[in-house]
Scaffold this motif. Structure first.
Motif, mmCIF file in Angstrom:
data_model
loop_
_atom_site.group_PDB
_atom_site.id
_atom_site.type_symbol
_atom_site.label_atom_id
_atom_site.label_comp_id
_atom_site.label_asym_id
_atom_site.label_seq_id
_atom_site.Cartn_x
_atom_site.Cartn_y
_atom_site.Cartn_z
ATOM 1 N N VAL A 77 -30.630 -12.804 0.541
ATOM 2 C CA VAL A 77 -29.296 -12.910 -0.053
ATOM 3 C C VAL A 77 -29.204 -14.023 -1.097
ATOM 4 O O VAL A 77 -28.586 -13.846 -2.150
ATOM 5 C CB VAL A 77 -28.229 -13.136 1.049
ATOM 6 C CG1 VAL A 77 -26.846 -13.286 0.438
ATOM 7 C CG2 VAL A 77 -28.255 -11.991 2.046
ATOM 8 N N LEU A 78 -29.832 -15.170 -0.799
ATOM 9 C CA LEU A 78 -29.671 -16.332 -1.669
ATOM 10 C C LEU A 78 -30.889 -16.640 -2.535
ATOM 11 O O LEU A 78 -30.822 -17.493 -3.410
ATOM 12 C CB LEU A 78 -29.338 -17.569 -0.828
ATOM 13 C CG LEU A 78 -28.079 -17.476 0.031
ATOM 14 C CD1 LEU A 78 -27.930 -18.735 0.875
ATOM 15 C CD2 LEU A 78 -26.844 -17.262 -0.832
ATOM 16 N N ILE A 113 -24.954 -18.004 5.877
ATOM 17 C CA ILE A 113 -25.226 -17.362 4.591
ATOM 18 C C ILE A 113 -23.931 -17.124 3.813
ATOM 19 O O ILE A 113 -23.830 -17.438 2.615
ATOM 20 C CB ILE A 113 -25.959 -16.021 4.804
ATOM 21 C CG1 ILE A 113 -27.312 -16.240 5.478
ATOM 22 C CG2 ILE A 113 -26.124 -15.285 3.480
ATOM 23 C CD1 ILE A 113 -28.315 -17.019 4.666
ATOM 24 N N VAL A 114 -22.927 -16.564 4.475
ATOM 25 C CA VAL A 114 -21.648 -16.282 3.816
ATOM 26 C C VAL A 114 -20.974 -17.573 3.375
ATOM 27 O O VAL A 114 -20.416 -17.667 2.274
ATOM 28 C CB VAL A 114 -20.719 -15.481 4.757
ATOM 29 C CG1 VAL A 114 -19.336 -15.299 4.133
ATOM 30 C CG2 VAL A 114 -21.331 -14.132 5.078
ATOM 31 N N ARG A 155 -22.369 -20.383 2.494
ATOM 32 C CA ARG A 155 -23.030 -20.952 1.326
ATOM 33 C C ARG A 155 -22.841 -20.069 0.092
ATOM 34 O O ARG A 155 -22.598 -20.569 -1.016
ATOM 35 C CB ARG A 155 -24.517 -21.134 1.619
ATOM 36 C CG ARG A 155 -25.306 -21.774 0.469
ATOM 37 C CD ARG A 155 -24.664 -23.098 0.026
ATOM 38 N NE ARG A 155 -25.488 -23.765 -0.953
ATOM 39 C CZ ARG A 155 -26.275 -24.787 -0.688
ATOM 40 N NH1 ARG A 155 -26.361 -25.250 0.542
ATOM 41 N NH2 ARG A 155 -26.983 -25.359 -1.636
ATOM 42 N N LYS A 156 -22.959 -18.759 0.268
ATOM 43 C CA LYS A 156 -22.869 -17.841 -0.871
ATOM 44 C C LYS A 156 -21.525 -17.967 -1.589
ATOM 45 O O LYS A 156 -21.445 -17.930 -2.818
ATOM 46 C CB LYS A 156 -23.074 -16.401 -0.401
ATOM 47 C CG LYS A 156 -23.007 -15.361 -1.524
ATOM 48 C CD LYS A 156 -23.268 -13.975 -0.982
ATOM 49 C CE LYS A 156 -23.100 -12.916 -2.066
ATOM 50 N NZ LYS A 156 -24.070 -13.097 -3.175
ATOM 51 N N HIS A 157 -20.451 -18.133 -0.803
ATOM 52 C CA HIS A 157 -19.110 -18.171 -1.382
ATOM 53 C C HIS A 157 -18.564 -19.592 -1.502
ATOM 54 O O HIS A 157 -17.388 -19.765 -1.853
ATOM 55 C CB HIS A 157 -18.164 -17.298 -0.556
ATOM 56 C CG HIS A 157 -18.541 -15.848 -0.567
ATOM 57 N ND1 HIS A 157 -18.274 -15.020 -1.620
ATOM 58 C CD2 HIS A 157 -19.204 -15.096 0.357
ATOM 59 C CE1 HIS A 157 -18.732 -13.806 -1.355
ATOM 60 N NE2 HIS A 157 -19.304 -13.821 -0.171
ATOM 61 N N ARG A 158 -19.420 -20.609 -1.184
ATOM 62 C CA ARG A 158 -19.037 -22.009 -1.334
ATOM 63 C C ARG A 158 -17.701 -22.298 -0.647
ATOM 64 O O ARG A 158 -16.780 -22.863 -1.236
ATOM 65 C CB ARG A 158 -18.949 -22.376 -2.819
ATOM 66 C CG ARG A 158 -20.266 -22.289 -3.566
ATOM 67 C CD ARG A 158 -21.247 -23.345 -3.045
ATOM 68 N NE ARG A 158 -22.400 -23.492 -3.934
ATOM 69 C CZ ARG A 158 -23.541 -22.838 -3.795
ATOM 70 N NH1 ARG A 158 -23.671 -21.952 -2.813
ATOM 71 N NH2 ARG A 158 -24.554 -23.050 -4.609
ATOM 72 N N SER A 162 -32.164 -23.641 -2.890
ATOM 73 C CA SER A 162 -30.767 -23.652 -2.450
ATOM 74 C C SER A 162 -30.193 -25.049 -2.447
ATOM 75 O O SER A 162 -29.040 -25.271 -2.731
ATOM 76 C CB SER A 162 -30.660 -23.029 -1.061
ATOM 77 O OG SER A 162 -29.387 -23.098 -0.555
#
Length: 317
Positions: A133-134, A187-188, A190-193, A311
């Motif tokens: 994902v990242l 994960i979610v 970090r992905k969407h800050r 990351s």
């Protein structure tokens, strides 16, 4: 020329400082997890049940987070209305479903499995999902570190082949699912800050509105009513204030500093730290295998966490 030569060292210093802060927060998060485990056993020995402890964790944390969420609504309601699917996903990944899977698994698998399978899923799936994902790289160093962590967890738990029964496999699958949900949460996040404090508030209040009513509907809360007052209030403090709100916030903060792949390894420290904390609280003296297991987990964590990661360099600002 001179400005560029100064920028690179400054960037390196900033990354090192961020790594140090992330590791410090991770150690606090793992310590909170260990404290929760030790006092869960302490409370169960004094008449409470796992659902009782879970409702204190969700209920108290949810009440504490109500003012935080109310203030966030007042300041910027649009961040919730425009991103409601993301916030719902966060609540599903780290809220009531996660708690139910962990609790339900213990009905089928022995406690020793709880020290291995969920943390295995957190570490491995955190690394895999981070890569997919990242775009985090699954380096040989990180894979080796996680492998050492898993060996340490097996030694810590005292896992035996005879405990791997068909019935236990159902519980193990639930543990693995819970660990995967937790890895997905990172994960979610970090992905969407997402803001760590707001994520803590959303998850805690969602559990307050779902798990807590279901608990009182099915049990009536009798165990809490008849519990000794000092037992009840100690568990309110440990499970609700420290573990309920503290675990979510410190993990969320750690993800923002280290990235989800690295952060997912830190919970594996909790069983070993629990063995140490259990000495003064429960009178349990750590065995040689437990001590060796903890040292292996720590060594593996150092190897995995100190791996260079894209990351982190792109991360928290």
């Amino acid at each position: 020329m001179s400005s560029s030569t100064m920028t690179i060292p400054n960037a390196d210093n900033s990354n090192n400082a961020q790594l140090a802060r992330g590791i410090a927060v991770g150690l606090v998060a793992a310590s909170i997890g260990a404290l929760y485990t030790v006092f869960a056993r302490w409370g169960i020995a004094r008449g409470l049940t796992t659902p009782d402890l879970t409702v204190l964790r969700f209920g108290v944390a949810g009440l504490l987070m109500l003012p935080v969420l109310a203030l966030a609504f007042r300041r910027d309601l649009a961040q919730f209305t425009s991103r409601w699917r993301i916030w719902l996903l966060i609540a599903l990944l780290a809220g009531t479903p996660f708690g139910l899977l962990m609790f339900g698994a213990l009905q089928f698998a022995p406690p020793s499995h709880a020290a291995v399978f969920p943390f295995t899923a957190m570490s491995v799936m955190g690394m895999v999902l981070g890569s997919v994902v990242l775009g985090d790289h699954m380096t040989t160093r990180r894979v080796t570190g996680i492998a050492v962590v898993l060996v340490g967890l097996v030694l810590l738990s005292g896992l035996e082949l005879s405990s791997l029964t068909l019935r236990a496999s159902l519980g193990d699958a639930m543990f693995l699912a819970a660990g995967t949900l937790w890895a997905g949460f990172g994960i979610v996040l970090r992905k969407h800050r997402l803001d760590p404090l707001l994520a803590t508030a959303v998850i805690s209040i969602s559990a307050l509105l779902t798990y807590v009513p279901a608990y009182f509907w099915y049990t009536g809360g009798q165990s809490l009513v008849i519990a000794e007052p000092y037992v009840f209030w100690v568990e309110v403090l440990v499970q609700g204030v420290i573990a309920g709100a503290g675990t979510l916030y410190t993990y969320s903060k750690m993800v923002s500093l280290l990235g989800p792949s690295r952060a997912a390894v830190f919970p594996a420290l909790a069983p070993g730290l629990a063995a140490l904390m259990g000495w003064p609280v429960l009178g349990h003296v750590p065995s040689i295998l437990e001590t060796v297991g903890l040292l292996l987990v720590m060594a593996g964590l150092i190897v995995a966490v100190t791996t260079a990661t894209s990351s982190v360099t792109k991360g928290h600002k």
